[in-house]
Design a protein around this motif. Structure first.
Motif, PDB file in Angstrom:
ATOM      1  N   LEU A   1      36.196  36.441  43.064  1.00 45.51           N
ATOM      2  CA  LEU A   1      35.729  36.764  41.712  1.00 45.51           C
ATOM      3  C   LEU A   1      35.497  35.528  40.851  1.00 45.51           C
ATOM      4  O   LEU A   1      35.063  35.639  39.703  1.00 45.51           O
ATOM      5  CB  LEU A   1      36.745  37.684  41.020  1.00 45.51           C
TER       6      LEU A   1
ATOM      7  N   ARG B   1      31.775  35.058  39.526  1.00 44.48           N
ATOM      8  CA  ARG B   1      31.448  35.944  38.394  1.00 44.48           C
ATOM      9  C   ARG B   1      32.174  35.483  37.134  1.00 44.48           C
ATOM     10  O   ARG B   1      31.595  35.470  36.039  1.00 44.48           O
ATOM     11  CB  ARG B   1      31.813  37.385  38.749  1.00 44.48           C
TER      12      ARG B   1
ATOM     13  N   GLU C   1      30.367  32.551  35.610  1.00 43.85           N
ATOM     14  CA  GLU C   1      29.139  32.972  34.925  1.00 43.85           C
ATOM     15  C   GLU C   1      29.459  33.490  33.523  1.00 43.85           C
ATOM     16  O   GLU C   1      28.797  33.128  32.543  1.00 43.85           O
ATOM     17  CB  GLU C   1      28.437  34.072  35.721  1.00 43.85           C
ATOM     18  N   GLU C   2      30.468  34.341  33.428  1.00 44.86           N
ATOM     19  CA  GLU C   2      30.803  34.938  32.134  1.00 44.86           C
ATOM     20  C   GLU C   2      31.253  33.877  31.137  1.00 44.86           C
ATOM     21  O   GLU C   2      30.948  33.958  29.949  1.00 44.86           O
ATOM     22  CB  GLU C   2      31.906  35.988  32.323  1.00 44.86           C
TER      23      GLU C   2
ATOM     24  N   ILE D   1      25.664  37.455  33.120  1.00 43.23           N
ATOM     25  CA  ILE D   1      25.987  37.553  34.538  1.00 43.23           C
ATOM     26  C   ILE D   1      24.706  37.732  35.345  1.00 43.23           C
ATOM     27  O   ILE D   1      23.677  38.159  34.820  1.00 43.23           O
ATOM     28  CB  ILE D   1      26.954  38.720  34.825  1.00 43.23           C
ATOM     29  N   THR D   2      24.776  37.364  36.632  1.00 45.35           N
ATOM     30  CA  THR D   2      23.610  37.473  37.511  1.00 45.35           C
ATOM     31  C   THR D   2      23.973  38.319  38.736  1.00 45.35           C
ATOM     32  O   THR D   2      25.108  38.774  38.891  1.00 45.35           O
ATOM     33  CB  THR D   2      23.164  36.079  38.003  1.00 45.35           C
ATOM     34  N   THR D   3      23.010  38.476  39.616  1.00 42.59           N
ATOM     35  CA  THR D   3      23.237  39.225  40.852  1.00 42.59           C
ATOM     36  C   THR D   3      23.857  38.348  41.942  1.00 42.59           C
ATOM     37  O   THR D   3      24.118  38.819  43.038  1.00 42.59           O
ATOM     38  CB  THR D   3      21.898  39.785  41.384  1.00 42.59           C
TER      39      THR D   3
ATOM     40  N   ALA E   1      26.757  37.228  42.494  1.00 43.21           N
ATOM     41  CA  ALA E   1      28.122  37.507  42.952  1.00 43.21           C
ATOM     42  C   ALA E   1      28.240  38.825  43.717  1.00 43.21           C
ATOM     43  O   ALA E   1      29.353  39.265  44.004  1.00 43.21           O
ATOM     44  CB  ALA E   1      29.068  37.525  41.751  1.00 43.21           C
TER      45      ALA E   1
ATOM     46  N   ASP F   1      30.352  38.805  46.886  1.00 38.63           N
ATOM     47  CA  ASP F   1      31.744  38.500  46.556  1.00 38.63           C
ATOM     48  C   ASP F   1      32.435  39.721  45.959  1.00 38.63           C
ATOM     49  O   ASP F   1      33.598  39.999  46.260  1.00 38.63           O
ATOM     50  CB  ASP F   1      31.809  37.345  45.558  1.00 38.63           C
ATOM     51  N   ILE F   2      31.736  40.436  45.110  1.00 41.19           N
ATOM     52  CA  ILE F   2      32.302  41.641  44.497  1.00 41.19           C
ATOM     53  C   ILE F   2      32.585  42.694  45.562  1.00 41.19           C
ATOM     54  O   ILE F   2      33.633  43.364  45.544  1.00 41.19           O
ATOM     55  CB  ILE F   2      31.347  42.196  43.417  1.00 41.19           C
TER      56      ILE F   2
ATOM     57  N   LEU G   1      40.587  39.177  38.265  1.00 42.65           N
ATOM     58  CA  LEU G   1      39.501  38.619  37.458  1.00 42.65           C
ATOM     59  C   LEU G   1      40.067  37.872  36.248  1.00 42.65           C
ATOM     60  O   LEU G   1      39.589  36.793  35.891  1.00 42.65           O
ATOM     61  CB  LEU G   1      38.553  39.728  37.004  1.00 42.65           C
TER      62      LEU G   1
ATOM     63  N   LYS H   1      39.533  33.907  35.431  1.00 41.71           N
ATOM     64  CA  LYS H   1      39.021  33.418  34.151  1.00 41.71           C
ATOM     65  C   LYS H   1      39.986  32.419  33.514  1.00 41.71           C
ATOM     66  O   LYS H   1      39.567  31.374  33.004  1.00 41.71           O
ATOM     67  CB  LYS H   1      38.788  34.593  33.195  1.00 41.71           C
TER      68      LYS H   1
END
Length: 216
Positions: free
Chosen positions: A55, A58, A61-62, A68-70, A72, A75-76, A139, A143
């Motif tokens: 994670l 992602r 990105e945040e 966010i993009t595609t 990840a 990974d998700i 997550l 972060k």
């Protein structure tokens, strides 16, 4: 870079061996990670650390893009599969050591877990909540780890943008010296040493002679 930071800063995380931003298939790049130990069994902490690592992209990105993009998506999927296995198959959640779903395959990470039965609605909701709790916890840790190590992440990202691929040894160098200039010098020296190993003794002597003549 996010994967690398999590791999470095979380004790149970896997070791990042290589990062590249050179496109490969549908992916814009990839991260090669390996377990710190060769043991067959894996602890709950190690599985959570693995999810946190998945994670990290992602989370990055945040934090840095505020969007966010595609990128990840795989990974998700991997993170969700592990979290669900922890809840339904491995007995590693608040629902207790109960097998809610079965797999036709021997259990090991990386294998997709195929459900053998469908739990009742109430149990299915409890399973979904337990899976979400694990994902949310991991997550949040990803972060926090990235927020606490923003400078290191940016340094690794800058090295990737310049050289496209970096190895575990090079990541360790960046961590130790915390300088892109020092890393540039290290890369240059490494390239010269690699070139010297490929040359024959005659070539090395000729190059030294030519250099001396040029200086004179």
């Amino acid at each position: 870079a996010g994967h690398a930071v999590v791999g470095l800063k979380i004790a149970d995380a896997e070791t990042v061996q290589k990062i590249t931003i050179i496109p490969r298939g549908d992916a814009g790049g990839y991260v090669l990670m390996t377990p710190k130990d060769d043991g067959y069994l894996q602890t709950k902490g190690e599985l959570k650390a693995k999810i946190t690592s998945f994670l990290a992209g992602r989370a990055s990105e945040e934090i840095f893009f505020e969007d966010i993009t595609t990128g990840a998506v795989s990974d998700i999927e991997s993170a969700t599969n592990i979290a669900r296995a922890m809840v339904t198959y491995l007995g590693m959640s608040d629902l207790g050591p109960i097998k809610y779903e079965s797999s036709s395959h021997e259990v090991f990470l990386g294998r997709d877990y195929g459900a053998g039965k469908n739990p009742s609605g109430e149990v299915a909701n409890a399973i979904d909540k337990a899976v979400r709790d694990i994902i949310d916890e991991c997550l949040a840790l990803a972060k926090k780890t990235i927020e606490d190590n923003k400078d290191l992440l940016c340094l690794i990202a800058e090295a990737l943008l310049k050289y496209e691929t970096i190895t575990a040894e090079e990541i360790d160098f960046l961590v130790k010296y915390n300088s892109l200039d020092a890393y540039d010098a290290y890369k240059k020296q490494s390239e010269l040493l690699a070139k010297a190993k490929q040359e024959t003794p005659t070539q090395v002597v000729e190059e030294k002679v030519n250099n001396n003549e040029s200086e004179n």
